[in-house]
Enzyme design. Structure first.
Site, PDB file in Angstrom:
ATOM      1  N   GLN A 170       0.983   3.525   2.225  1.00 51.14           N
ATOM      2  CA  GLN A 170       1.966   3.586   3.510  1.00 51.14           C
ATOM      3  C   GLN A 170       2.535   2.333   3.715  1.00 51.14           C
ATOM      4  OE1 GLN A 170       2.863   6.200   5.330  1.00 51.14           O
ATOM      5  NE2 GLN A 170       2.192   7.561   3.759  1.00 51.14           N
ATOM      6  N   SER A 171       3.037   1.432   2.933  1.00 50.70           N
ATOM      7  CA  SER A 171       3.570   0.128   3.171  1.00 50.70           C
ATOM      8  C   SER A 171       4.949   0.361   4.118  1.00 50.70           C
ATOM      9  CB  SER A 171       3.944  -0.596   2.034  1.00 50.70           C
ATOM     10  OG  SER A 171       4.707  -1.820   2.161  1.00 50.70           O
ATOM     11  N   ASN A 172       5.134  -0.169   5.271  1.00 51.62           N
ATOM     12  CA  ASN A 172       6.297  -0.444   5.915  1.00 51.62           C
ATOM     13  C   ASN A 172       7.405  -1.182   5.193  1.00 51.62           C
ATOM     14  OD1 ASN A 172       5.336   1.368   8.431  1.00 51.62           O
ATOM     15  ND2 ASN A 172       3.881  -0.575   8.612  1.00 51.62           N
ATOM     16  N   CYS A 195       7.627  -1.752   1.934  1.00 48.17           N
ATOM     17  CA  CYS A 195       8.082  -1.084   0.774  1.00 48.17           C
ATOM     18  C   CYS A 195       9.206  -0.289   1.378  1.00 48.17           C
ATOM     19  CB  CYS A 195       6.996  -0.502   0.051  1.00 48.17           C
ATOM     20  SG  CYS A 195       6.051  -1.617  -0.955  1.00 48.17           S
ATOM     21  N   ALA A 215       0.833  -0.997   0.120  1.00 41.87           N
ATOM     22  CA  ALA A 215      -0.159   0.101   0.060  1.00 41.87           C
ATOM     23  C   ALA A 215       0.832   1.236  -0.139  1.00 41.87           C
ATOM     24  CB  ALA A 215      -0.979  -0.008   1.217  1.00 41.87           C
TER      25      ALA A 215
END
Ligand SMILES: *Cc1c(COP(=O)(O)O)cnc(C)c1O
Length: 335
Positions: A75-77, A79, A73
């Protein structure tokens, strides 16, 4: 146990500390609470993906990869941490991000940019796997030697990070009856379940589901744990019944912050000075507080809560705004 040597990079600051939560425990008046600070694994603000990436990126390098491609997403941690590992290892990083494009680059997305990741986007979650496959193909055709890091880092290889995290906790000597944590793509829980069996933890592991029904997640975690076990020597067959997931708190949907998360975030901040995140640890801690208030755990139980990271999202919309609102009730109303 004689395990074969598994390729692993050294990226995380280990062991992460275990801290007691005396003020929160006293306030709740029940079990004694401890926290495992996997938000302090290092690597661009830390989190649980660092442990998985130690194994995943070793695998990528063994295959001669020069580019990490992954998805999540906005706000992916996962990524953000993948982008950081790529930078640290001198590799390129391409992120396939899904969902409605945010107006501004804040939180994790700001950090993705700082870390030099290239971003490919689609608003539709259902287009994700196609776009991911295309991105990997194009990178391969252009000679960029891509390695696809699975969603959430949750392949059997990634799950090994948490099998060894279990070994680490047991060596730290803080005895607990329960371990409670957020569970979503399942790699963290699969690793812990495997580590429990291999390294001999006698307590109970309880995953609080972030977005999936327990029926699907327990089978998925059991399959991942079984597949990961082969790397540690002999294959172990885990079944869904070996995996404990509470899915009562995932109803509002992925990333939707409600009073449950908001109150948990405030309570941890105000009693212990610990910052949870709005998507994962806020929901898992909210579930834990609810279970404590219902008397789910014996009052003399000792519980370890895994802080899996995620705080950059506190500074991103819609969470920043939702946390800025004046509270309608008082934060100590839980328990
Ligand atoms: C990814 C993530 C989780 C969930 O871990 P899984 O292995 O996907 O189940 C929990 N907390 C945070 C902060 C995360 O980023």
């Amino acid at each position: 146990m004689t395990a074969p040597t598994i390729p692993r990079l050294s990226l995380a600051h280990l062991p992460t500390p275990i801290e007691p939560l005396p003020r929160l425990s006293d306030l709740l008046g029940g079990p004694r609470l401890f926290i495992k600070r996997d938000d302090q694994t290092g690597l661009a603000l830390g989190g649980n993906k660092t442990r998985k990436l130690e194994f995943l990126v070793a695998e990528a390098q063994a295959q001669g990869a020069r580019t990490l491609v992954t998805t999540g997403a906005w706000q992916s941690n996962h990524c953000r941490q993948t982008a950081a590992v790529a930078a640290r290892c001198g590799m390129d990083c391409i992120l396939v991000l899904t969902g409605e494009r945010p107006a501004e680059a804040t939180g994790n997305l700001l950090l993705d940019h700082l870390l030099g990741a290239r971003i490919v986007a689609t608003p539709e979650r259902r287009d994700r796997d196609r776009l991911l496959a295309e991105t990997v193909e194009t990178a391969a055709a252009q000679g960029q030697a891509p390695y696809m890091v699975p969603y959430g880092g949750s392949s059997p290889t990634g799950a090994l990070g948490y099998a060894f995290a279990m070994q680490e906790v047991l060596a730290q000597g803080v005895e607990v009856d329960w371990m409670v944590f957020a569970t979503s793509s399942g790699g963290t829980q699969a690793g812990l379940v495997l580590g429990q069996r291999v390294f001999g933890y006698r307590g109970t592991l309880l995953g609080i589901s972030i977005d999936e029904p327990a029926s699907a997640l327990t089978s998925q975690v059991a399959a991942l744990a079984s597949d990961a076990s082969a790397a540690l020597g002999a294959r172990i067959a885990f079944e869904a019944a070996d995996v404990h997931v509470d899915d009562r708190y995932c109803g509002p949907g992925y990333g939707v912050m409600t009073d449950l998360e908001r109150e948990a975030i405030r309570l941890f901040a105000r009693t212990e000075g610990i910052l949870l995140d709005p998507v994962y640890t806020g929901r898992a801690a909210g579930g834990l507080l609810d279970l404590i208030s219902r008397g789910y755990f014996p009052s003399d139980a000792r519980i370890l809560f895994w802080h899996t990271g995620g705080q950059p999202a506190l500074f991103a919309e819609p969470y920043r705004n939702a946390l800025n609102e004046m509270p309608t009730g008082h934060a100590s109303g839980v328990g």
